[in-house]
Design a protein around this motif. Structure first.
Motif, PDB file in Angstrom:
ATOM      1  N   VAL A 130       0.851  -1.190   0.000  1.00 47.16           N
ATOM      2  CA  VAL A 130       0.000   0.000   0.000  1.00 47.16           C
ATOM      3  C   VAL A 130       0.885   1.238   0.000  1.00 47.16           C
ATOM      4  O   VAL A 130       1.767   1.379   0.856  1.00 47.16           O
ATOM      5  CB  VAL A 130      -0.942   0.019   1.218  1.00 47.16           C
ATOM      6  N   VAL A 131       0.647   2.108  -0.957  1.00 51.56           N
ATOM      7  CA  VAL A 131       1.395   3.361  -1.065  1.00 51.56           C
ATOM      8  C   VAL A 131       0.420   4.500  -0.786  1.00 51.56           C
ATOM      9  O   VAL A 131      -0.548   4.705  -1.523  1.00 51.56           O
ATOM     10  CB  VAL A 131       2.023   3.535  -2.459  1.00 51.56           C
ATOM     11  N   GLY A 132       0.638   5.225   0.310  1.00 51.08           N
ATOM     12  CA  GLY A 132      -0.240   6.339   0.662  1.00 51.08           C
ATOM     13  C   GLY A 132       0.292   7.663   0.161  1.00 51.08           C
ATOM     14  O   GLY A 132       1.390   7.766  -0.399  1.00 51.08           O
ATOM     15  N   GLY A 133      -0.536   8.696   0.362  1.00 44.92           N
ATOM     16  CA  GLY A 133      -0.119  10.044  -0.009  1.00 44.92           C
ATOM     17  C   GLY A 133      -0.060  10.293  -1.495  1.00 44.92           C
ATOM     18  O   GLY A 133       0.715  11.135  -1.954  1.00 44.92           O
ATOM     19  N   VAL A 134      -0.863   9.556  -2.274  1.00 40.93           N
ATOM     20  CA  VAL A 134      -0.901   9.786  -3.718  1.00 40.93           C
ATOM     21  C   VAL A 134      -1.891  10.917  -3.978  1.00 40.93           C
ATOM     22  O   VAL A 134      -3.096  10.753  -3.777  1.00 40.93           O
ATOM     23  CB  VAL A 134      -1.311   8.515  -4.475  1.00 40.93           C
ATOM     24  N   ARG A 135      -1.413  12.042  -4.403  1.00 39.82           N
ATOM     25  CA  ARG A 135      -2.263  13.218  -4.601  1.00 39.82           C
ATOM     26  C   ARG A 135      -2.710  13.298  -6.052  1.00 39.82           C
ATOM     27  O   ARG A 135      -1.897  13.196  -6.968  1.00 39.82           O
ATOM     28  CB  ARG A 135      -1.527  14.495  -4.200  1.00 39.82           C
ATOM     29  N   LEU A 136      -4.013  13.498  -6.221  1.00 30.77           N
ATOM     30  CA  LEU A 136      -4.595  13.604  -7.549  1.00 30.77           C
ATOM     31  C   LEU A 136      -4.876  15.059  -7.897  1.00 30.77           C
ATOM     32  O   LEU A 136      -5.103  15.897  -7.023  1.00 30.77           O
ATOM     33  CB  LEU A 136      -5.896  12.796  -7.626  1.00 30.77           C
ATOM     34  N   LEU A 137      -4.892  15.335  -9.180  1.00 25.04           N
ATOM     35  CA  LEU A 137      -5.243  16.652  -9.682  1.00 25.04           C
ATOM     36  C   LEU A 137      -6.703  16.648 -10.098  1.00 25.04           C
ATOM     37  O   LEU A 137      -7.257  15.603 -10.476  1.00 25.04           O
ATOM     38  CB  LEU A 137      -4.369  17.014 -10.888  1.00 25.04           C
ATOM     39  N   GLU A 138      -7.346  17.797 -10.050  1.00 28.45           N
ATOM     40  CA  GLU A 138      -8.718  17.871 -10.526  1.00 28.45           C
ATOM     41  C   GLU A 138      -8.732  17.579 -12.021  1.00 28.45           C
ATOM     42  O   GLU A 138      -7.949  18.122 -12.793  1.00 28.45           O
ATOM     43  CB  GLU A 138      -9.316  19.255 -10.253  1.00 28.45           C
ATOM     44  N   GLY A 139      -9.622  16.687 -12.412  1.00 31.49           N
ATOM     45  CA  GLY A 139      -9.670  16.283 -13.808  1.00 31.49           C
ATOM     46  C   GLY A 139      -9.030  14.923 -14.007  1.00 31.49           C
ATOM     47  O   GLY A 139      -9.172  14.013 -13.185  1.00 31.49           O
ATOM     48  N   HIS A 140      -8.264  14.770 -15.076  1.00 28.40           N
ATOM     49  CA  HIS A 140      -7.732  13.476 -15.508  1.00 28.40           C
ATOM     50  C   HIS A 140      -6.437  13.145 -14.786  1.00 28.40           C
ATOM     51  O   HIS A 140      -5.527  13.968 -14.699  1.00 28.40           O
ATOM     52  CB  HIS A 140      -7.492  13.502 -17.027  1.00 28.40           C
ATOM     53  N   ASN A 141      -6.339  11.890 -14.290  1.00 29.80           N
ATOM     54  CA  ASN A 141      -5.122  11.403 -13.652  1.00 29.80           C
ATOM     55  C   ASN A 141      -4.864   9.979 -14.140  1.00 29.80           C
ATOM     56  O   ASN A 141      -5.720   9.106 -13.988  1.00 29.80           O
ATOM     57  CB  ASN A 141      -5.247  11.376 -12.124  1.00 29.80           C
ATOM     58  N   GLU A 142      -3.676   9.756 -14.705  1.00 26.69           N
ATOM     59  CA  GLU A 142      -3.287   8.411 -15.125  1.00 26.69           C
ATOM     60  C   GLU A 142      -2.165   7.948 -14.207  1.00 26.69           C
ATOM     61  O   GLU A 142      -1.066   8.507 -14.221  1.00 26.69           O
ATOM     62  CB  GLU A 142      -2.829   8.402 -16.580  1.00 26.69           C
ATOM     63  N   LEU A 143      -2.458   6.932 -13.394  1.00 28.32           N
ATOM     64  CA  LEU A 143      -1.494   6.438 -12.411  1.00 28.32           C
ATOM     65  C   LEU A 143      -0.876   5.140 -12.902  1.00 28.32           C
ATOM     66  O   LEU A 143      -1.577   4.260 -13.421  1.00 28.32           O
ATOM     67  CB  LEU A 143      -2.168   6.207 -11.064  1.00 28.32           C
ATOM     68  N   THR A 144       0.447   5.023 -12.725  1.00 29.73           N
ATOM     69  CA  THR A 144       1.160   3.791 -13.004  1.00 29.73           C
ATOM     70  C   THR A 144       2.082   3.508 -11.831  1.00 29.73           C
ATOM     71  O   THR A 144       2.396   4.389 -11.033  1.00 29.73           O
ATOM     72  CB  THR A 144       1.977   3.894 -14.307  1.00 29.73           C
ATOM     73  N   ALA A 145       2.533   2.256 -11.743  1.00 28.62           N
ATOM     74  CA  ALA A 145       3.426   1.843 -10.658  1.00 28.62           C
ATOM     75  C   ALA A 145       4.614   1.115 -11.257  1.00 28.62           C
ATOM     76  O   ALA A 145       4.515   0.473 -12.309  1.00 28.62           O
ATOM     77  CB  ALA A 145       2.694   0.950  -9.666  1.00 28.62           C
ATOM     78  N   ALA A 146       5.756   1.229 -10.577  1.00 29.61           N
ATOM     79  CA  ALA A 146       6.966   0.554 -11.039  1.00 29.61           C
ATOM     80  C   ALA A 146       7.905   0.349  -9.860  1.00 29.61           C
ATOM     81  O   ALA A 146       7.796   1.010  -8.825  1.00 29.61           O
ATOM     82  CB  ALA A 146       7.655   1.368 -12.133  1.00 29.61           C
TER      83      ALA A 146
END
Length: 355
Positions: free
Chosen positions: A124-140
Motif C-alpha cells: 500500500v502506497v499512501g499520499g498519492v495526490r490527484l489533480l482535478e480532472g484526468h489522472n493516469e497512475l502507473t506503478a513501477a
C-alpha cells in the motif's frame, strides 16, 4: 725530443664544441627540478592480479519485475488524496535496494519506504495526490541506481469536485391538485443518479438521468401536504438536493347556488330563467371538470333535466324555460348534484314558488 706539433684550426673547433657541451650540461642540471617519483603504485610481491573498478549506482541492476495496481479501480472520485495498492511479484534484488514508486501522468508522486516492499504480496502506497480532472497512475519498481523497471497498466482516475446541476421543472412549488399522483420532471448531469422521495406517501425511487440530461417520474400523493425531494448524485458521489411542496386536495365538492330565483310570477310563464352554481373543494379552490346534474320538477309538470361540467373557475350554468303547469302547480323543486373528478358527490335542493 722534437718541437710540439702545431694544433690545427679544425682541432681547436672540436675542442671548443666539447667544452660548450660540458658547460651546457652543467647549467641544465642546475636549473632543472629533480625527477618526480613514479606514480604507479608498487605491486605487492607475489601479486598475481590487479583489483577491478569500483561499481557506481549507474551500474546497479534495473528491476525487471512488473507491478500490478489492484486498488482502487478506474473511475470518478471526489478524493484528492488516495492510497494505491499494488501487487508486488517476487523480487530478485535484495528487498532493501528497491522501492515501489507511483507515477501520476508520468511524474513520480509517491514512494513506499525502501525497507518495506513485500515480495510476492501487496504493498500500500499512501499520499498519492490527484489533480482535478484526468489522472493516469502507473506503478513501477525503482532499482538501487534510481532506474525504473517496467510500468504497470495505467489506472485512470477523474477527480470531480462539483455537485451536479439539478433543476425541478415541474411541479412548481405549492402546486395544488386533486390528482392521486403528479409527474416530476427536471434536468441534471447526464448519467447522474436521481432519487425522488415523498415521505408523506412513503415513496422512494431511484432513477438514472438520460444522456439528454432529463429525468421524469410519476410520484404518488397523499391527501393534504406532500413534500417531494429530488437528490441528484454525481458519479463522484457529490449530491445536490431540491424540494417542492405539493398539496393534494381531498376532492370533496362544495356547491354554491348563485342568485337562484325564489319566486316566479304565474302570469310571466312561460319564462326563461338562468341557474348558476359554483363548485369548489373543501379548501375553497375552484373545482374544474366536476359533473353538475340539474333537475327541476313540480306537481303537474314534466321534469326538466340537464347535465353540465364546471369550467376552470368552477362555474356551471343552466338556462331553462319554466312553463305553466296544471292545477296546483304552485311550486318547483330544483336539485343540483355534483360529482367531483374523483367520484365524490354532493347535492343540494332549492324551492322556487309560483304565485
Amino acid at each position: 725530443k722534437g718541437p710540439e706539433p702545431e694544433i690545427s684550426a679544425a682541432r681547436w673547433a672540436g675542442v671548443a664544441l666539447g667544452i660548450a657541451a660540458i658547460v651546457g650540461a652543467i647549467i641544465l642540471a642546475v636549473l632543472s627540478p629533480s625527477d618526480p617519483q613514479p606514480t604507479t603504485p608498487a605491486i605487492a610481491p607475489d601479486a598475481s592480479a590487479t583489483a577491478g573498478p569500483v561499481k557506481s549506482p549507474v551500474d546497479a541492476p534495473v528491476p525487471t519485475e512488473r507491478l500490478e495496481i489492484v486498488a482502487p479501480i478506474s473511475g470518478i472520485t471526489p478524493e484528492v488524496d488516495i492510497e494505491v495498492t499494488v501487487e508486488v511479484p517476487k523480487i530478485e534484488l535484495p528487498r532493501k535496494q528497491v522501492a515501489v514508486v507511483i507515477l501520476r501522468n508520468g511524474e513520480r508522486v509517491a514512494e513506499a519506504p525502501r525497507e518495506k516492499p513485500k515480495t510476492g504480496g501487496k504493498q500500500v502506497v499512501g499520499g498519492v495526490r490527484l489533480l482535478e480532472g484526468h489522472n493516469e497512475l502507473t506503478a513501477a519498481l525503482q532499482g538501487p541506481g534510481g532506474d525504473l523497471g517496467p510500468l504497470s497498466d495505467p489506472l485512470v482516475m477523474t477527480v470531480d469536485l462539483d455537485a451536479p446541476a439539478l433543476a425541478i421543472i415541474s411541479p412548481k412549488n405549492k402546486t395544488r391538485t386533486f390528482e392521486e399522483s403528479i409527474e416530476v420532471t427536471g434536468t441534471s448531469e447526464p448519467g447522474a443518479e436521481v432519487r425522488i422521495k415523498n415521505a408523506t406517501a412513503d415513496y422512494d425511487q431511484e432513477i438514472v438521468v438520460g444522456p439528454d440530461g432529463k429525468y421524469e417520474q410519476a410520484v404518488p400523493l397523499k391527501k393534504g401536504p406532500n413534500k417531494i425531494s429530488v437528490t441528484s448524485t454525481s458519479a463522484a458521489g457529490i449530491p445536490d438536493k431540491k424540494e417542492v411542496n405539493v398539496i393534494r386536495k381531498d376532492g370533496k365538492p362544495t356547491i354554491e347556488l348563485l342568485s337562484p330565483p325564489k319566486t316566479i310570477k304565474r302570469g310571466s310563464l312561460p319564462k326563461e330563467i338562468k341557474l348558476s352554481v359554483r363548485v369548489t373543494d373543501s379548501e375553497g379552490d375552484a373545482m374544474e371538470g366536476a359533473v353538475v346534474s340539474y333537475s327541476l320538477v313540480g306537481p303537474g309538470r314534466i321534469a326538466e333535466t340537464s347535465v353540465d361540467e364546471t369550467n376552470a373557475n368552477g362555474r356551471s350554468n343552466w338556462i331553462v324555460i319554466v312553463k305553466p303547469g296544471g292545477p296546483g302547480s304552485d311550486g318547483l323543486l330544483l336539485t343540483v348534484e355534483v360529482t367531483s373528478p374523483y367520484e365524490l358527490t354532493k347535492s343540494i335542493t332549492h324551492d322556487i314558488s309560483i304565485s
